[in-house]
Design a protein around this motif. Structure first.
Motif, PDB file in Angstrom:
ATOM      1  N   TYR A 204       0.834  -1.197   0.000  1.00 12.29           N
ATOM      2  CA  TYR A 204       0.000   0.000   0.000  1.00 12.29           C
ATOM      3  C   TYR A 204       0.872   1.252   0.000  1.00 12.29           C
ATOM      4  O   TYR A 204       1.925   1.291   0.637  1.00 12.29           O
ATOM      5  N   CYS A 205       0.355   2.251  -0.674  1.00  8.67           N
ATOM      6  CA  CYS A 205       0.982   3.568  -0.684  1.00  8.67           C
ATOM      7  C   CYS A 205       0.083   4.497   0.132  1.00  8.67           C
ATOM      8  O   CYS A 205      -1.149   4.413   0.046  1.00  8.67           O
ATOM      9  N   ALA A 206       0.696   5.385   0.895  1.00  9.99           N
ATOM     10  CA  ALA A 206      -0.088   6.293   1.726  1.00  9.99           C
ATOM     11  C   ALA A 206       0.564   7.662   1.761  1.00  9.99           C
ATOM     12  O   ALA A 206       1.791   7.780   1.815  1.00  9.99           O
ATOM     13  N   ALA A 207      -0.276   8.685   1.762  1.00  8.36           N
ATOM     14  CA  ALA A 207       0.193  10.067   1.832  1.00  8.36           C
ATOM     15  C   ALA A 207       0.013  10.595   3.244  1.00  8.36           C
ATOM     16  O   ALA A 207      -1.062  10.452   3.845  1.00  8.36           O
ATOM     17  N   ARG A 208       1.056  11.177   3.773  1.00 10.94           N
ATOM     18  CA  ARG A 208       0.984  11.752   5.116  1.00 10.94           C
ATOM     19  C   ARG A 208       0.411  13.155   5.019  1.00 10.94           C
ATOM     20  O   ARG A 208       0.803  13.934   4.147  1.00 10.94           O
ATOM     21  N   GLY A 209      -0.514  13.453   5.918  1.00 13.77           N
ATOM     22  CA  GLY A 209      -1.155  14.746   5.903  1.00 13.77           C
ATOM     23  C   GLY A 209      -0.548  15.698   6.920  1.00 13.77           C
ATOM     24  O   GLY A 209       0.446  15.400   7.573  1.00 13.77           O
ATOM     25  N   ALA A 210      -1.197  16.864   7.055  1.00  7.49           N
ATOM     26  CA  ALA A 210      -0.713  17.889   7.977  1.00  7.49           C
ATOM     27  C   ALA A 210      -0.730  17.402   9.425  1.00  7.49           C
ATOM     28  O   ALA A 210       0.022  17.899  10.264  1.00  7.49           O
ATOM     29  N   SER A 211      -1.554  16.433   9.713  1.00 14.84           N
ATOM     30  CA  SER A 211      -1.641  15.901  11.077  1.00 14.84           C
ATOM     31  C   SER A 211      -0.408  15.085  11.454  1.00 14.84           C
ATOM     32  O   SER A 211      -0.191  14.778  12.627  1.00 14.84           O
ATOM     33  N   GLY A 212       0.377  14.717  10.433  1.00 14.92           N
ATOM     34  CA  GLY A 212       1.512  13.843  10.692  1.00 14.92           C
ATOM     35  C   GLY A 212       1.176  12.380  10.563  1.00 14.92           C
ATOM     36  O   GLY A 212       2.054  11.524  10.674  1.00 14.92           O
ATOM     37  N   ARG A 213      -0.081  12.087  10.354  1.00 15.81           N
ATOM     38  CA  ARG A 213      -0.508  10.700  10.165  1.00 15.81           C
ATOM     39  C   ARG A 213      -0.729  10.407   8.687  1.00 15.81           C
ATOM     40  O   ARG A 213      -0.988  11.303   7.886  1.00 15.81           O
ATOM     41  N   TYR A 214      -0.632   9.160   8.351  1.00 15.99           N
ATOM     42  CA  TYR A 214      -0.920   8.730   6.986  1.00 15.99           C
ATOM     43  C   TYR A 214      -2.442   8.656   6.845  1.00 15.99           C
ATOM     44  O   TYR A 214      -3.077   7.745   7.356  1.00 15.99           O
ATOM     45  N   GLU A 215      -2.984   9.630   6.144  1.00 12.52           N
ATOM     46  CA  GLU A 215      -4.435   9.804   6.116  1.00 12.52           C
ATOM     47  C   GLU A 215      -5.076   9.239   4.860  1.00 12.52           C
ATOM     48  O   GLU A 215      -6.255   8.881   4.868  1.00 12.52           O
ATOM     49  N   ASP A 216      -4.336   9.209   3.777  1.00 13.24           N
ATOM     50  CA  ASP A 216      -4.920   8.803   2.493  1.00 13.24           C
ATOM     51  C   ASP A 216      -4.165   7.601   1.957  1.00 13.24           C
ATOM     52  O   ASP A 216      -2.939   7.648   1.779  1.00 13.24           O
ATOM     53  N   TRP A 217      -4.918   6.536   1.696  1.00 14.10           N
ATOM     54  CA  TRP A 217      -4.334   5.259   1.322  1.00 14.10           C
ATOM     55  C   TRP A 217      -4.815   4.807  -0.053  1.00 14.10           C
ATOM     56  O   TRP A 217      -5.968   5.066  -0.436  1.00 14.10           O
ATOM     57  N   GLY A 218      -3.941   4.114  -0.758  1.00 14.18           N
ATOM     58  CA  GLY A 218      -4.332   3.512  -2.018  1.00 14.18           C
ATOM     59  C   GLY A 218      -5.025   2.181  -1.795  1.00 14.18           C
ATOM     60  O   GLY A 218      -5.185   1.724  -0.659  1.00 14.18           O
ATOM     61  N   GLN A 219      -5.403   1.544  -2.891  1.00 16.82           N
ATOM     62  CA  GLN A 219      -6.153   0.306  -2.799  1.00 16.82           C
ATOM     63  C   GLN A 219      -5.237  -0.915  -2.632  1.00 16.82           C
ATOM     64  O   GLN A 219      -5.701  -1.992  -2.301  1.00 16.82           O
TER      65      GLN A 219
END
Length: 118
Positions: A95-110
């Motif tokens: 899985y690929c994930a983008a880290r958001g401003a919160s510092g957490r990985y918020e958006d994940w691929g399928q």
């Protein structure tokens, strides 16, 4: 909306190589880090590698050091994971994930399946 989309998985033999791609659409300056994770059957998801788009510094899990390389192409909004000398224990959904401003990985691929046969 930030949306990572992975590609490049497949079935290979031990010792082979694969390159995974993750295109992150909708990415903003807040999404400064993109990471790769994997989950094998019956196991928890684990961190593999991450890269900072601005500084291009990278971090790897110990079990992939020397075998996997993460890189980023800003112009294409794409992160790559070059996997060499693959082992059967590398079999997992990646899985690929983008880290958001919160510092957490918020958006994940399928996810994309990688299967390594012995």
């Amino acid at each position: 909306q930030v949306q990572p989309v992975e590609s490049g998985g497949g079935l290979v033999q031990a010792g082979d190589s694969l390159r995974l791609s993750c295109t992150v659409s909708g990415r903003t300056f807040k999404n400064d880090v993109t990471g790769w994770f994997r989950q094998a059957p019956g196991k928890e998801r684990e961190f593999v590698a991450r890269i900072n788009w601005k500084r291009t510094d990278t971090v790897y899990a110990d079990f992939v050091k020397g075998r996997f390389t993460i890189s980023a192409d800003n112009a294409k909004n794409t992160v790559y994971l070059q996997m060499n000398n693959l082992k059967p224990e590398d079999t997992a959904v990646y899985y690929c994930a983008a880290r958001g401003a919160s510092g957490r990985y918020e958006d994940w691929g399928q996810g994309t399946q990688v299967t390594v046969s012995s």
